[in-house]
Design an enzyme around this catalytic site. Structure first.
Site, PDB file in Angstrom:
ATOM      1  N   ILE A  70      -3.984   2.688   0.063  1.00  0.00           N
ATOM      2  CA  ILE A  70      -4.345   1.849  -0.990  1.00  0.00           C
ATOM      3  C   ILE A  70      -3.208   1.125  -1.592  1.00  0.00           C
ATOM      4  O   ILE A  70      -2.044   1.796  -1.405  1.00  0.00           O
ATOM      5  CB  ILE A  70      -5.315   2.692  -1.867  1.00  0.00           C
ATOM      6  CG1 ILE A  70      -4.721   3.971  -2.517  1.00  0.00           C
ATOM      7  CG2 ILE A  70      -6.614   3.359  -1.166  1.00  0.00           C
ATOM      8  CD1 ILE A  70      -5.241   4.533  -3.554  1.00  0.00           C
ATOM      9  N   THR A  74       0.850  -1.254  -0.062  1.00  0.00           N
ATOM     10  CA  THR A  74       0.019   0.074  -0.131  1.00  0.00           C
ATOM     11  C   THR A  74       0.922   1.356  -0.037  1.00  0.00           C
ATOM     12  O   THR A  74       2.129   1.324   0.187  1.00  0.00           O
ATOM     13  CB  THR A  74      -1.181   0.048   1.154  1.00  0.00           C
ATOM     14  OG1 THR A  74      -0.319   0.184   2.539  1.00  0.00           O
ATOM     15  CG2 THR A  74      -1.806  -1.240   1.389  1.00  0.00           C
ATOM     16  N   ASP A  75       0.066   2.389  -0.356  1.00  0.00           N
ATOM     17  CA  ASP A  75       1.034   3.722  -0.430  1.00  0.00           C
ATOM     18  C   ASP A  75       0.641   4.615   0.864  1.00  0.00           C
ATOM     19  O   ASP A  75      -0.155   3.891   1.891  1.00  0.00           O
ATOM     20  CB  ASP A  75       0.671   4.384  -1.694  1.00  0.00           C
ATOM     21  CG  ASP A  75      -0.779   4.741  -1.867  1.00  0.00           C
ATOM     22  OD1 ASP A  75      -1.443   4.672  -0.877  1.00  0.00           O
ATOM     23  OD2 ASP A  75      -1.198   4.987  -3.031  1.00  0.00           O
ATOM     24  N   ALA A  76       0.948   5.777   0.699  1.00  0.00           N
ATOM     25  CA  ALA A  76       0.853   6.740   2.039  1.00  0.00           C
ATOM     26  C   ALA A  76      -0.765   6.801   2.212  1.00  0.00           C
ATOM     27  O   ALA A  76      -1.065   7.257   3.359  1.00  0.00           O
ATOM     28  CB  ALA A  76       1.554   8.014   1.767  1.00  0.00           C
TER      29      ALA A  76
END
Length: 139
Positions: free
Chosen positions: A20, A15-17
């Site tokens: 998601i 996931t990203d910041a």
């Protein structure tokens, strides 16, 4: 056309910041689905390499519909979309398993080559593999 299914659980590192799934991970999961498809028809990449057949990626498409999230179980559906003399086009759909929501669709196009990256006609060099891939087009 026959579709092969593979499950993947989204880990935190995927996931990203924003929490998601980072967009390029879907391309990695296309590969996971493709690996399972090949394994299920009796031709894992290790066997292809032993037999002198490579499938380098020459094009990728990916359309994002909805975001995947941490801890989702994803269902990857993979299939042979088109088979030509020296190329194969694979199709993919990735769903959130719990809800059935479609997250991503895409394709990968592969050259069929020797280890020297010279195009080969699959039907000529490995008619069994060609037939197994072709079977799935109409199945």
């Amino acid at each position: 056309m026959k579709k092969y299914e593979t499950e993947i659980r989204v880990i935190y590192a995927d996931t990203d910041a924003m929490g998601i799934v980072y967009h390029t991970n879907y391309i990695k999961w296309f590969e996971a689905g493709r690996n399972e498809l090949l394994r299920q028809i009796g031709y894992p990449y290790s066997r292809l390499e032993e037999e002198g057949i490579w499938l380098p990626v020459i094009a990728v498409t990916c359309e994002y519909k909805h975001p995947g999230k941490y801890d989702d179980i994803l269902l990857i559906k993979s299939w042979v979309k088109e088979l030509r003399a020296a190329t194969v086009l694979m199709g993919y759909e990735i769903f959130r398993k719990e809800t059935g929501e479609l997250l991503v669709t895409g394709t990968t196009k592969h050259g069929i080559t020797s280890p020297e990256l010279k195009p080969v006609r699959l039907k000529k060099v490995n008619p069994t593999l060609y037939d197994r891939l072709a079977e799935d087009l109409g199945g």
